[in-house]
Design an enzyme around this catalytic site. Structure first.
Site, PDB file in Angstrom:
ATOM      1  N   LYS A 169     -26.208  10.929 -27.613  1.00 44.80           N
ATOM      2  CA  LYS A 169     -25.364  11.060 -28.808  1.00 44.80           C
ATOM      3  C   LYS A 169     -24.141  10.166 -28.690  1.00 44.80           C
ATOM      4  CE  LYS A 169     -22.887  15.134 -27.179  1.00 44.80           C
ATOM      5  NZ  LYS A 169     -22.388  16.457 -27.543  1.00 44.80           N
ATOM      6  N   ARG A 198     -22.344  28.228 -31.094  1.00 49.82           N
ATOM      7  CA  ARG A 198     -22.198  27.057 -31.959  1.00 49.82           C
ATOM      8  C   ARG A 198     -23.330  26.997 -32.981  1.00 49.82           C
ATOM      9  NH1 ARG A 198     -21.243  21.456 -28.900  1.00 49.82           N
ATOM     10  NH2 ARG A 198     -23.487  21.475 -28.554  1.00 49.82           N
ATOM     11  N   TYR A 248       9.306   2.532 -24.530  1.00 53.67           N
ATOM     12  CA  TYR A 248       9.976   3.108 -25.694  1.00 53.67           C
ATOM     13  C   TYR A 248      10.633   4.427 -25.337  1.00 53.67           C
ATOM     14  CZ  TYR A 248       7.284  -0.315 -28.324  1.00 53.67           C
ATOM     15  OH  TYR A 248       6.761  -1.480 -28.798  1.00 53.67           O
ATOM     16  N   MET A 264       1.026   1.070 -26.686  1.00 53.68           N
ATOM     17  CA  MET A 264      -0.200   0.822 -27.448  1.00 53.68           C
ATOM     18  C   MET A 264      -1.050  -0.302 -26.821  1.00 53.68           C
ATOM     19  SD  MET A 264      -0.590   0.097 -31.469  1.00 53.68           S
ATOM     20  CE  MET A 264      -2.161  -0.095 -32.248  1.00 53.68           C
TER      21      MET A 264
HETATM   22  C1  LIG Z   1     -26.540  20.498 -26.886  1.00 59.57           C
HETATM   23  C2  LIG Z   1     -26.185  19.599 -25.749  1.00 59.57           C
HETATM   24  N1  LIG Z   1     -27.053  19.447 -24.722  1.00 59.57           N
HETATM   25  C3  LIG Z   1     -26.783  18.655 -23.665  1.00 59.57           C
HETATM   26  C4  LIG Z   1     -25.575  17.986 -23.584  1.00 59.57           C
HETATM   27  C5  LIG Z   1     -25.306  17.129 -22.374  1.00 59.57           C
HETATM   28  O1  LIG Z   1     -24.213  17.618 -21.653  1.00 59.57           O
HETATM   29  P1  LIG Z   1     -23.673  16.802 -20.388  1.00 59.57           P
HETATM   30  O2  LIG Z   1     -23.134  15.539 -20.899  1.00 59.57           O
HETATM   31  O3  LIG Z   1     -22.603  17.701 -19.845  1.00 59.57           O
HETATM   32  O4  LIG Z   1     -24.818  16.616 -19.470  1.00 59.57           O
HETATM   33  C6  LIG Z   1     -24.645  18.107 -24.611  1.00 59.57           C
HETATM   34  C7  LIG Z   1     -23.365  17.401 -24.532  1.00 59.57           C
HETATM   35  O5  LIG Z   1     -22.353  17.776 -25.004  1.00 59.57           O
HETATM   36  C8  LIG Z   1     -24.951  18.945 -25.730  1.00 59.57           C
HETATM   37  O6  LIG Z   1     -24.096  19.116 -26.742  1.00 59.57           O
END
Ligand SMILES: Cc1ncc(COP(=O)(O)O)c(C=O)c1O
Length: 360
Positions: A30, A122, A254, A300
């Site tokens: 992802k 969730r 700053y 920045m």
């Molecule tokens: C549903 C789900 N499975 C697996 C993972 C993988 O987790 P990790 O990166 O801690 O291995 C995530 C990551 O957030 C997740 O949201």
């Protein structure tokens, strides 16, 4: 001279092979593969033998299909573009009984992994009995109207936590329900474990895959793991652009960001929070010519580092590499591994992949 984001493909690949250690894995890709680049990551994972991928966005899932025509692709968020799922053979979570009731007539031929909610709250079914209701109802429909129920999954909310009992509780609830449901239905895919859970427990009983992300990208999910368990292929580096002398009592940055307690020598470095370096990172050090130097302030596009007389303009300044790892700062409270990885600004950092010319 410019600040850079560099990934070494061979190191990335070797880390993946060593982390999975022949365990069947669904690689979590992802957010553009934790910001490593979907195409780069998918190709590397495939070379290490991974044939299953998971993401949260439908667009990314479709992109993965183009890169991996034979892979199992699992979409962790529910969508209602069922035609796109069918056309691209993308598996999707079934997140609740109410979702099923609303869309059961549209879900024909869609591959589904039924999700158990557990302690994260969730998404997912509240109980395994609810999951069984859906299985029974789907079985009772005519073949052409059935969804393809192929998977069962959950996500642990506490696998990265120690000294509390929640991980053991969520694991036990899941394993108990899984054991019960397996008597009634044969799932092709059963998965629950993120990197932390997989590293704590190995692949759990009756599971077909671990579903891991961060360890594949080179970071340890929790502090008590030995550094050798993962290797960081990512280097984030910048350059000394000037050296300046600051007198005791003078403030730099700053709004009095740092006031010199003695006469000091500082390096002005061409990287800052605009490049995605977390501001909390300024409490710690960076690496110049193999030695650690304290960061004094992050702005920045610049940062100030206290240096000695050995440091000169043009010297390379390393914020992150396998010698100064992201996970060590995560464990000091700078921000989660994935938080720092995904903050890095690929528009302003020069992005480079180092490939082994013997292989590519
Ligand atoms: C549903 C789900 N499975 C697996 C993972 C993988 O987790 P990790 O990166 O801690 O291995 C995530 C990551 O957030 C997740 O949201």
């Amino acid at each position: 001279m410019t600040a850079k984001w560099t990934v070494n493909q061979r190191v990335f690949q070797n880390n993946v092979t060593s982390v999975i250690n022949n365990t069947p894995v669904i690689a979590v890709v992802k957010n553009n593969a934790y910001h490593f680049g979907l195409q780069f990551a998918i190709k590397s994972f495939q070379r290490s033998g991974i044939t299953a991928f998971s993401t949260t966005k439908l667009e990314e899932a479709v992109e993965i299909r183009a890169l991996a025509p034979d892979a199992m692709i699992f979409l962790m968020n529910p969508v209602t573009e069922f035609d796109v799922l069918r056309a691209n053979n993308i598996h999707m979570t079934l997140p609740s009984l109410s979702f099923y009731k609303q869309y059961k007539d549209d879900l024909y031929d869609v591959h589904l992994h039924l999700e158990f909610e557990n302690l994260l709250h969730r998404s997912g079914f509240k109980t395994f009995e609810e999951i069984k209701i859906v299985i029974d109802e789907n079985n009772s429909r005519s073949m052409l109207k059935q969804a393809r129920i192929v998977g069962l999954w959950t996500h642990f909310g506490y696998a990265d936590e120690f000294d509390i009992e929640e991980y053991e509780i969520e694991k036990e609830q899941w394993l108990k329900g899984l054991g019960w449901l397996r008597q009634y239905y044969n799932f092709k895919y059963i998965h629950s474990q993120n990197s932390a859970s997989y590293m704590r427990d190995g692949l759990l009983e009756n599971h077909t895959h671990a579903r891991i992300g961060i360890a594949l990208y080179g970071c340890r999910p929790y502090a008590s793991l030995d550094e050798n368990v993962t290797t960081q292929s990512l280097k984030v580096s910048a350059n000394v652009i000037q050296i300046r002398d600051i007198n005791q009592g003078e403030s730099i940055g700053y709004s009095f960001a740092y006031t010199a307690k003695d006469n000091i020598r500082i390096a002005v470095v061409d990287i800052g929070y605009g490049d995605g370096i977390l501001r909390t990172r300024s409490k710690y050090d960076c690496l110049i010519n193999g030695k650690r130097y304290q960061i004094l302030a992050i702005m920045m596009s610049h940062m100030f580092v206290e240096v000695d007389s050995s440091i000169n303009p043009q010297d390379e300044v390393i914020l992150y590499s396998n010698d100064i790892r992201i996970d060590t700062f995560t464990f000091k409270g700078v921000g989660a591994n994935s938080e720092q990885l995904s903050a890095l600004n690929h528009q302003s950092l020069k992005k480079e992949y180092e490939y082994d010319t013997k292989i590519y």
